[in-house]
Design an enzyme around this catalytic site. Sequence first.
Site, PDB file in Angstrom:
ATOM      1  N   LYS A 122       0.722  -1.234  -0.013  1.00 40.01           N
ATOM      2  CA  LYS A 122      -0.032  -0.061  -0.050  1.00 40.01           C
ATOM      3  C   LYS A 122       0.978   1.207   0.202  1.00 40.01           C
ATOM      4  O   LYS A 122       0.658   2.250  -0.697  1.00 40.01           O
ATOM      5  CB  LYS A 122      -0.776   0.004   1.246  1.00 40.01           C
ATOM      6  CG  LYS A 122      -2.254  -0.978   1.014  1.00 40.01           C
ATOM      7  CD  LYS A 122      -3.226  -0.570   1.860  1.00 40.01           C
ATOM      8  CE  LYS A 122      -4.476  -1.478   1.801  1.00 40.01           C
ATOM      9  NZ  LYS A 122      -5.540  -1.244   2.550  1.00 40.01           N
ATOM     10  N   LYS A 205      -4.874  -9.303  -7.631  1.00 42.00           N
ATOM     11  CA  LYS A 205      -6.032  -9.200  -7.027  1.00 42.00           C
ATOM     12  C   LYS A 205      -7.276  -8.388  -7.150  1.00 42.00           C
ATOM     13  O   LYS A 205      -6.755  -7.339  -7.699  1.00 42.00           O
ATOM     14  CB  LYS A 205      -5.660  -8.916  -5.170  1.00 42.00           C
ATOM     15  CG  LYS A 205      -6.688  -9.268  -4.649  1.00 42.00           C
ATOM     16  CD  LYS A 205      -6.327  -8.982  -2.935  1.00 42.00           C
ATOM     17  CE  LYS A 205      -6.297  -7.439  -2.630  1.00 42.00           C
ATOM     18  NZ  LYS A 205      -6.145  -7.096  -1.292  1.00 42.00           N
ATOM     19  N   LYS A 208     -10.904  -2.672  -5.270  1.00 48.12           N
ATOM     20  CA  LYS A 208     -11.551  -1.411  -5.396  1.00 48.12           C
ATOM     21  C   LYS A 208     -10.807  -0.478  -5.949  1.00 48.12           C
ATOM     22  O   LYS A 208     -11.242   0.637  -6.673  1.00 48.12           O
ATOM     23  CB  LYS A 208     -12.340  -1.033  -4.217  1.00 48.12           C
ATOM     24  CG  LYS A 208     -11.499  -1.135  -2.910  1.00 48.12           C
ATOM     25  CD  LYS A 208     -12.512  -1.092  -1.765  1.00 48.12           C
ATOM     26  CE  LYS A 208     -12.106  -1.373  -0.385  1.00 48.12           C
ATOM     27  NZ  LYS A 208     -12.790  -1.866   0.738  1.00 48.12           N
TER      28      LYS A 208
HETATM   29  P1  TYM Z   1     -10.594  -5.079   3.220  1.00 51.09           P
HETATM   30  O1  TYM Z   1     -11.371  -4.402   3.520  1.00 51.09           O
HETATM   31  O2  TYM Z   1      -9.449  -5.017   2.337  1.00 51.09           O
HETATM   32  O3  TYM Z   1     -11.284  -6.557   2.730  1.00 51.09           O
HETATM   33  C1  TYM Z   1     -12.161  -7.071   3.630  1.00 51.09           C
HETATM   34  C2  TYM Z   1     -12.296  -8.264   3.436  1.00 51.09           C
HETATM   35  O4  TYM Z   1     -12.529  -8.721   1.994  1.00 51.09           O
HETATM   36  C3  TYM Z   1     -11.439  -9.658   1.631  1.00 51.09           C
HETATM   37  N1  TYM Z   1     -10.961  -9.630   0.153  1.00 51.09           N
HETATM   38  C4  TYM Z   1     -11.018 -10.396  -0.563  1.00 51.09           C
HETATM   39  N2  TYM Z   1     -11.160 -11.789  -0.585  1.00 51.09           N
HETATM   40  C5  TYM Z   1     -11.171 -12.733  -1.780  1.00 51.09           C
HETATM   41  N3  TYM Z   1     -10.565 -11.938  -2.749  1.00 51.09           N
HETATM   42  C6  TYM Z   1     -10.187 -10.644  -2.995  1.00 51.09           C
HETATM   43  N4  TYM Z   1      -9.933 -10.017  -4.235  1.00 51.09           N
HETATM   44  C7  TYM Z   1     -10.482  -9.863  -1.688  1.00 51.09           C
HETATM   45  N5  TYM Z   1     -10.412  -8.654  -1.496  1.00 51.09           N
HETATM   46  C8  TYM Z   1     -10.881  -8.591  -0.336  1.00 51.09           C
HETATM   47  C9  TYM Z   1     -10.273  -9.247   2.612  1.00 51.09           C
HETATM   48  O5  TYM Z   1      -9.457 -10.512   2.842  1.00 51.09           O
HETATM   49  C10 TYM Z   1     -11.140  -8.966   4.042  1.00 51.09           C
HETATM   50  O6  TYM Z   1     -11.592 -10.324   4.706  1.00 51.09           O
HETATM   51  N6  TYM Z   1      -7.283  -5.235   7.364  1.00 51.09           N
HETATM   52  C11 TYM Z   1      -8.790  -5.710   6.890  1.00 51.09           C
HETATM   53  C12 TYM Z   1      -9.916  -5.217   7.506  1.00 51.09           C
HETATM   54  C13 TYM Z   1     -10.020  -5.455   9.057  1.00 51.09           C
HETATM   55  C14 TYM Z   1     -10.327  -6.386   9.650  1.00 51.09           C
HETATM   56  C15 TYM Z   1     -10.007  -6.225  11.124  1.00 51.09           C
HETATM   57  C16 TYM Z   1     -10.673  -7.847   9.233  1.00 51.09           C
HETATM   58  C17 TYM Z   1      -9.669  -4.444  10.060  1.00 51.09           C
HETATM   59  N7  TYM Z   1      -9.826  -4.976  11.269  1.00 51.09           N
HETATM   60  C18 TYM Z   1     -10.155  -7.522  12.025  1.00 51.09           C
HETATM   61  C19 TYM Z   1     -10.726  -9.073  10.245  1.00 51.09           C
HETATM   62  C20 TYM Z   1     -10.530  -8.884  11.562  1.00 51.09           C
HETATM   63  C21 TYM Z   1      -8.925  -5.169   5.265  1.00 51.09           C
HETATM   64  O7  TYM Z   1      -8.258  -4.201   4.973  1.00 51.09           O
HETATM   65  O8  TYM Z   1      -9.851  -5.741   4.717  1.00 51.09           O
END
Ligand code: TYM
Length: 343
Positions: A122, A205, A208
């Site tokens: 990032k 991947k 968004k």
């Molecule tokens: P974030 O907001 O980037 O994504 C949210 C969830 O979606 C999943 N995901 C995907 N899974 C499969 N293929 C993809 N292309 C894909 N893009 C996104 C992510 O693996 C995630 O499960 N750090 C986290 C948010 C967070 C969190 C937490 C998660 C903050 N605190 C505590 C679990 C527990 C994040 O940035 O996810």
Amino acid sequence: MTAPIDTRPHTPRVFSGIQPSGGLTLGNYLGAIKRFVAMQESGTPSLYCMVDLHAITVWQDPASLSRATRELCAGFIASGLDPEKSILFNQSQVAEHAQLGWVLSCVARMGWMKRMTQFKDKAGKNAENASLGLFGYPALMAADILIYHATHVPVGEDQKQHLELTRDIAAKFNHDYGVDFFPITEPVIEGAATRVMSLRDGSKKMSKSDPSDMSRINMTDDADTIAKKIRKAKTDAEPLPSELDGLEGRPEARNLVNIYAGLADVSAEDVMREMGGRAFSEFKPALADLAVDKMAPISGEMSRLMQDTGEIDAILARGAADARAIAAPILKRTYEIVGMVGS
Ligand code: TYM
């Protein structure tokens, strides 16, 4: 660096979060939200959070952040999360996340944080100009989970390293203070689509933040847009093989098979058995029909829910109150363990 497996009994509790930092994609749906619904239906007490404090680690326009938070809540509900069964809330309404986040920042080691690949991805080449919050983010993520003593965290593949760090932080806290307090959380990375890839490039991947809208299916896309994006998805010239091994070296084909499996709730092997030998000219329309069938009703329901943001805000307020009721005693006990005077 993974902590040893802990076999102490902890009451099962699920926590997961998604950033309200722009639109939701099919990757978020298959990798995360669809799994959340399955966990809710299994009856385990669950909390699902719109992690707005995480979102501001990179610049967010304030009005867009508010909208994205409500839209994410609408996406949760439209996908089948039920505020009567799961606790749905936005992170900033529960101050205990940030409070425990500070304590855990003092437990996490610089060396551990520097190994986080997501920060490197990032921040890119311009790491000196990244926010301090973006670097410290995984300690807040550990706090999100541990403030509820959550035992299971459903996520997509890309969050695995952060969950390993959460285990390390919990184990170090328990060790340093000689307590048996935080659970060693289990990541739940399940299903056929734990890593959904771009529709334009099977090595990237689905995200968004990709500049090309054709690279992803957004959860707000209507039926025609979904079908068009699948028709135009990059593929190769060979028909589909009947065995998984035949997808070796064919990342775009593999991705479409995984998406089909994720949407249909079957394994990739099942898809190969059913679709093996077919050309993409046959497979893509079948996938487009399936995707429209599953995703278009969700996008319709999201826009309906977004017409009444008062109702969404009421759901978030109730969720936050329920979340605080769990978090407050855990924070209080944490402070006692650490030696903070509460007079
Ligand atoms: P974030 O907001 O980037 O994504 C949210 C969830 O979606 C999943 N995901 C995907 N899974 C499969 N293929 C993809 N292309 C894909 N893009 C996104 C992510 O693996 C995630 O499960 N750090 C986290 C948010 C967070 C969190 C937490 C998660 C903050 N605190 C505590 C679990 C527990 C994040 O940035 O996810």
